[in-house]
Design a protein around this motif. Structure first.
Motif, PDB file in Angstrom:
ATOM      1  N   ALA A   1     -24.595 -23.632 118.299  1.00 36.40           N
ATOM      2  CA  ALA A   1     -24.505 -23.224 116.890  1.00 36.40           C
ATOM      3  C   ALA A   1     -25.417 -22.044 116.572  1.00 36.40           C
ATOM      4  CB  ALA A   1     -24.775 -24.385 115.948  1.00 36.40           C
ATOM      5  N   GLU A   2     -25.951 -21.366 117.597  1.00 39.82           N
ATOM      6  CA  GLU A   2     -26.793 -20.197 117.378  1.00 39.82           C
ATOM      7  C   GLU A   2     -25.960 -19.060 116.803  1.00 39.82           C
ATOM      8  OE1 GLU A   2     -29.420 -16.901 119.848  1.00 39.82           O
ATOM      9  OE2 GLU A   2     -28.250 -18.384 120.946  1.00 39.82           O
ATOM     10  N   MET A   3     -26.427 -18.497 115.702  1.00 37.28           N
ATOM     11  CA  MET A   3     -25.752 -17.376 115.064  1.00 37.28           C
ATOM     12  C   MET A   3     -26.009 -16.099 115.860  1.00 37.28           C
ATOM     13  SD  MET A   3     -26.388 -15.878 111.276  1.00 37.28           S
ATOM     14  CE  MET A   3     -25.638 -14.346 110.781  1.00 37.28           C
ATOM     15  N   VAL A   4     -24.908 -15.405 116.212  1.00 35.90           N
ATOM     16  CA  VAL A   4     -25.045 -14.162 116.970  1.00 35.90           C
ATOM     17  C   VAL A   4     -24.465 -12.963 116.235  1.00 35.90           C
ATOM     18  CG1 VAL A   4     -25.148 -15.366 119.185  1.00 35.90           C
ATOM     19  CG2 VAL A   4     -22.925 -14.585 118.299  1.00 35.90           C
ATOM     20  N   ALA A   5     -23.734 -13.210 115.150  1.00 35.34           N
ATOM     21  CA  ALA A   5     -23.145 -12.136 114.355  1.00 35.34           C
ATOM     22  C   ALA A   5     -22.814 -12.686 112.976  1.00 35.34           C
ATOM     23  CB  ALA A   5     -21.876 -11.605 115.028  1.00 35.34           C
ATOM     24  N   GLU A   6     -22.537 -11.779 112.057  1.00 35.45           N
ATOM     25  CA  GLU A   6     -22.100 -12.168 110.718  1.00 35.45           C
ATOM     26  C   GLU A   6     -20.915 -11.301 110.331  1.00 35.45           C
ATOM     27  OE1 GLU A   6     -23.592 -12.508 106.077  1.00 35.45           O
ATOM     28  OE2 GLU A   6     -24.738 -11.256 107.465  1.00 35.45           O
ATOM     29  N   ILE A   7     -19.944 -11.931 109.667  1.00 38.28           N
ATOM     30  CA  ILE A   7     -18.766 -11.230 109.179  1.00 38.28           C
ATOM     31  C   ILE A   7     -18.601 -11.570 107.707  1.00 38.28           C
ATOM     32  CG2 ILE A   7     -16.254 -10.994 109.358  1.00 38.28           C
ATOM     33  CD1 ILE A   7     -16.574 -11.730 112.340  1.00 38.28           C
TER      34      ILE A   7
ATOM     35  N   GLY B   1     -11.578 -18.509 119.430  1.00 37.22           N
ATOM     36  CA  GLY B   1     -11.568 -18.533 120.886  1.00 37.22           C
ATOM     37  C   GLY B   1     -12.883 -19.038 121.427  1.00 37.22           C
ATOM     38  N   GLY B   2     -13.683 -18.151 122.010  1.00 36.19           N
ATOM     39  CA  GLY B   2     -14.961 -18.551 122.585  1.00 36.19           C
ATOM     40  C   GLY B   2     -16.091 -18.631 121.571  1.00 36.19           C
ATOM     41  N   TRP B   3     -15.786 -18.423 120.299  1.00 30.06           N
ATOM     42  CA  TRP B   3     -16.808 -18.404 119.252  1.00 30.06           C
ATOM     43  C   TRP B   3     -16.390 -19.301 118.108  1.00 30.06           C
ATOM     44  CZ3 TRP B   3     -20.793 -16.162 121.352  1.00 30.06           C
ATOM     45  CH2 TRP B   3     -20.558 -15.236 122.367  1.00 30.06           C
ATOM     46  N   TYR B   4     -17.366 -19.771 117.391  1.00 33.78           N
ATOM     47  CA  TYR B   4     -17.157 -20.672 116.265  1.00 33.78           C
ATOM     48  C   TYR B   4     -17.705 -19.991 115.013  1.00 33.78           C
ATOM     49  CZ  TYR B   4     -18.040 -24.830 113.395  1.00 33.78           C
ATOM     50  OH  TYR B   4     -18.090 -25.736 112.381  1.00 33.78           O
ATOM     51  N   LEU B   5     -16.902 -19.890 113.978  1.00 33.78           N
ATOM     52  CA  LEU B   5     -17.323 -19.263 112.733  1.00 33.78           C
ATOM     53  C   LEU B   5     -17.510 -20.333 111.667  1.00 33.78           C
ATOM     54  CD1 LEU B   5     -15.926 -17.024 114.441  1.00 33.78           C
ATOM     55  CD2 LEU B   5     -15.333 -15.938 112.288  1.00 33.78           C
ATOM     56  N   ARG B   6     -18.661 -20.292 111.019  1.00 30.15           N
ATOM     57  CA  ARG B   6     -19.001 -21.278 109.988  1.00 30.15           C
ATOM     58  C   ARG B   6     -19.785 -20.589 108.889  1.00 30.15           C
ATOM     59  NH1 ARG B   6     -24.271 -21.449 110.451  1.00 30.15           N
ATOM     60  NH2 ARG B   6     -25.294 -21.463 112.474  1.00 30.15           N
TER      61      ARG B   6
ATOM     62  N   ALA C   1     -23.596  -7.488 114.636  1.00 25.24           N
ATOM     63  CA  ALA C   1     -23.908  -8.417 115.720  1.00 25.24           C
ATOM     64  C   ALA C   1     -25.324  -8.191 116.218  1.00 25.24           C
ATOM     65  CB  ALA C   1     -22.933  -8.245 116.875  1.00 25.24           C
ATOM     66  N   ARG C   2     -25.929  -9.254 116.693  1.00 27.29           N
ATOM     67  CA  ARG C   2     -27.213  -9.145 117.372  1.00 27.29           C
ATOM     68  C   ARG C   2     -26.978  -8.427 118.698  1.00 27.29           C
ATOM     69  NH1 ARG C   2     -29.538 -15.167 117.169  1.00 27.29           N
ATOM     70  NH2 ARG C   2     -31.368 -14.179 118.095  1.00 27.29           N
ATOM     71  N   ALA C   3     -28.016  -7.848 119.243  1.00 29.17           N
ATOM     72  CA  ALA C   3     -27.921  -7.112 120.505  1.00 29.17           C
ATOM     73  C   ALA C   3     -27.279  -7.978 121.588  1.00 29.17           C
ATOM     74  CB  ALA C   3     -29.301  -6.647 120.946  1.00 29.17           C
ATOM     75  N   GLY C   4     -26.291  -7.416 122.249  1.00 28.01           N
ATOM     76  CA  GLY C   4     -25.633  -8.099 123.347  1.00 28.01           C
ATOM     77  C   GLY C   4     -24.450  -8.965 122.936  1.00 28.01           C
ATOM     78  N   TYR C   5     -24.098  -8.977 121.655  1.00 26.90           N
ATOM     79  CA  TYR C   5     -23.035  -9.864 121.174  1.00 26.90           C
ATOM     80  C   TYR C   5     -21.890  -9.109 120.506  1.00 26.90           C
ATOM     81  CZ  TYR C   5     -26.010 -13.787 122.316  1.00 26.90           C
ATOM     82  OH  TYR C   5     -26.775 -14.704 122.998  1.00 26.90           O
ATOM     83  N   ASP C   6     -21.622  -7.901 120.963  1.00 25.81           N
ATOM     84  CA  ASP C   6     -20.516  -7.130 120.390  1.00 25.81           C
ATOM     85  C   ASP C   6     -19.171  -7.819 120.608  1.00 25.81           C
ATOM     86  OD1 ASP C   6     -22.242  -5.201 119.441  1.00 25.81           O
ATOM     87  OD2 ASP C   6     -21.982  -3.879 121.174  1.00 25.81           O
ATOM     88  N   ALA C   7     -18.994  -8.505 121.729  1.00 26.77           N
ATOM     89  CA  ALA C   7     -17.732  -9.207 121.995  1.00 26.77           C
ATOM     90  C   ALA C   7     -17.522 -10.334 120.988  1.00 26.77           C
ATOM     91  CB  ALA C   7     -17.709  -9.758 123.416  1.00 26.77           C
ATOM     92  N   ALA C   8     -18.590 -11.033 120.621  1.00 27.74           N
ATOM     93  CA  ALA C   8     -18.485 -12.100 119.617  1.00 27.74           C
ATOM     94  C   ALA C   8     -18.045 -11.514 118.284  1.00 27.74           C
ATOM     95  CB  ALA C   8     -19.827 -12.814 119.467  1.00 27.74           C
TER      96      ALA C   8
ATOM     97  N   VAL D   1     -21.056 -16.074 113.049  1.00 26.02           N
ATOM     98  CA  VAL D   1     -20.344 -16.189 114.324  1.00 26.02           C
ATOM     99  C   VAL D   1     -21.333 -16.838 115.282  1.00 26.02           C
ATOM    100  CG1 VAL D   1     -19.146 -14.951 116.155  1.00 26.02           C
ATOM    101  CG2 VAL D   1     -19.045 -14.087 113.794  1.00 26.02           C
ATOM    102  N   CYS D   2     -20.933 -17.979 115.848  1.00 25.95           N
ATOM    103  CA  CYS D   2     -21.890 -18.800 116.593  1.00 25.95           C
ATOM    104  C   CYS D   2     -21.419 -19.133 118.000  1.00 25.95           C
ATOM    105  CB  CYS D   2     -22.108 -20.121 115.855  1.00 25.95           C
ATOM    106  SG  CYS D   2     -22.703 -19.887 114.174  1.00 25.95           S
ATOM    107  N   VAL D   3     -22.402 -19.388 118.851  1.00 27.06           N
ATOM    108  CA  VAL D   3     -22.153 -19.947 120.172  1.00 27.06           C
ATOM    109  C   VAL D   3     -21.732 -21.404 119.937  1.00 27.06           C
ATOM    110  CG1 VAL D   3     -23.195 -20.542 122.379  1.00 27.06           C
ATOM    111  CG2 VAL D   3     -23.896 -18.441 121.183  1.00 27.06           C
ATOM    112  N   PRO D   4     -20.564 -21.833 120.410  1.00 26.93           N
ATOM    113  CA  PRO D   4     -20.070 -23.172 120.091  1.00 26.93           C
ATOM    114  C   PRO D   4     -20.973 -24.311 120.577  1.00 26.93           C
ATOM    115  CG  PRO D   4     -18.321 -21.862 121.064  1.00 26.93           C
ATOM    116  CD  PRO D   4     -19.576 -21.063 121.165  1.00 26.93           C
TER     117      PRO D   4
END
Length: 114
Positions: free
Chosen positions: A62-68, A9-14, A84-91, A56-59
């Motif tokens: 490409a900034e990484m905001v979380a890891e899965i 959706g609003g995030w890009y996973l790579r 997730a980094r602070a403030g990126y729980d939705a990502a 998990v990145c901002v499209p």
């Protein structure tokens, strides 16, 4: 297996990266991960199919905001975890939903929380 990219959706996973174009190590350090070989190890784990991980990145940046990560078990299940980094729980939440679907559909494993 080669790393698979996922649109969440609003995030890009790579795959995690640490090269001349993108360096996820500062974002990993925000999550408490400072091992200099971490990205290389995660890349190798894709190859031997022992662990699958995504940044998990901002499209747009490409900034990484979380890891899965997904670790297959020997019982047809796979542990799915993330941070997730602070403030990126939705990502993280959106990414986890997409990775769980990938785990079931592409890997044929039942996703479970670790």
């Amino acid at each position: 297996m080669e790393p698979i990219e996922i649109n969440a959706g609003g995030w890009y996973l790579r795959a995690l990266r640490a090269d001349e174009r993108i360096d996820d190590r500062p974002a990993l350090a925000d999550g408490g991960i400072t091992d200099p070989d971490y990205v290389d190890r995660r890349t190798a784990e894709w190859g031997d199919e022992t662990h699958f991980s995504w940044a998990v990145c901002v499209p747009t940046t490409a900034e990484m905001v979380a890891e899965i990560g997904v670790t297959p078990g020997s019982d047809g299940t796979a542990a799915v975890v993330g941070w997730a980094r602070a403030g990126y729980d939705a990502a993280l939440s959106d990414g986890l939903d997409s990775v769980r679907r990938f785990t079931a559909g592409a890997l044929g494993l039942e996703p479970r929380d670790a």
